[in-house]
Design a protein around this motif. Structure first.
Motif, short mmCIF file in Angstrom:
data_model
loop_
_atom_site.label_atom_id
_atom_site.label_comp_id
_atom_site.label_asym_id
_atom_site.label_seq_id
_atom_site.Cartn_x
_atom_site.Cartn_y
_atom_site.Cartn_z
N SER A 51 34.34 42.28 33.94
CA SER A 51 35.54 42.82 34.58
C SER A 51 35.22 43.58 35.86
O SER A 51 36.01 43.57 36.79
CB SER A 51 36.29 43.73 33.60
N ALA A 52 34.06 44.25 35.94
CA ALA A 52 33.76 45.07 37.11
C ALA A 52 32.77 44.40 38.06
O ALA A 52 32.97 44.36 39.27
CB ALA A 52 33.22 46.43 36.67
N VAL A 53 31.69 43.90 37.52
CA VAL A 53 30.62 43.31 38.35
C VAL A 53 30.12 42.02 37.71
O VAL A 53 30.44 41.71 36.57
CB VAL A 53 29.43 44.29 38.50
N THR A 54 29.33 41.32 38.46
CA THR A 54 28.67 40.13 37.93
C THR A 54 27.27 40.52 37.47
O THR A 54 26.50 41.09 38.24
CB THR A 54 28.58 39.02 39.00
#
Length: 136
Positions: A51-54
């Motif tokens: 949801s925030a980073v890969t």
């Protein structure tokens, strides 16, 4: 997913070949055995979007194992005309160590212990052959 499996076998090869006249053709039996040390590498990388980073999941594994390769082949060459022969071959090959990537049972990165990994398998293969030869 980007993954790669490499294996190198370091060892010795010894063999014997027996050939004789079968009355109607030439019969030969060949066998080889190769004890070896096998070293396998498995490298895998995958970018996993959250949801925030890969996040990047990387697996690097090296596996060492003793191995044996054995091969047996029986051949019969029958003359069918002047300078022509017909050959029949049957063979069997065994390899005691063959690495295989076993996939993960986990569906997310939190279960890293269940990540894909190498396991030992063996291989048995058979072969049949038919040849037509001309001698000049």
């Amino acid at each position: 997913l980007d993954d790669e499996v490499r294996t190198a076998y370091y060892g010795l090869l010894a063999g014997v070949r027996l050939t004789g006249d079968a009355g109607f053709g030439e019969l030969s039996l060949e066998g080889t055995v190769a004890p070896a040390f096998a070293r396998s590498w498995y490298d895998a990388a995958q970018d996993i979007p959250t949801s925030a980073v890969t996040r990047n999941l990387t697996i690097r594994e090296r596996h060492d194992s003793p191995a044996v390769k054995a091969n047996v082949r029986l051949s019969l060459d029958v003359p069918v005309a002047t300078d022509w022969s017909l050959g029949f071959t049957v063979g069997c090959e065994y390899l005691s160590y063959m690495p295989e990537v076993v996939p993960s049972g986990a569906n997310n990165v939190e279960h890293y212990d269940d990540a894909a990994h190498l396991e030992d398998f063996s291989s048995l293969a058979g072969s049949l052959g038919l040849t037509l030869s001309y001698e000049f």
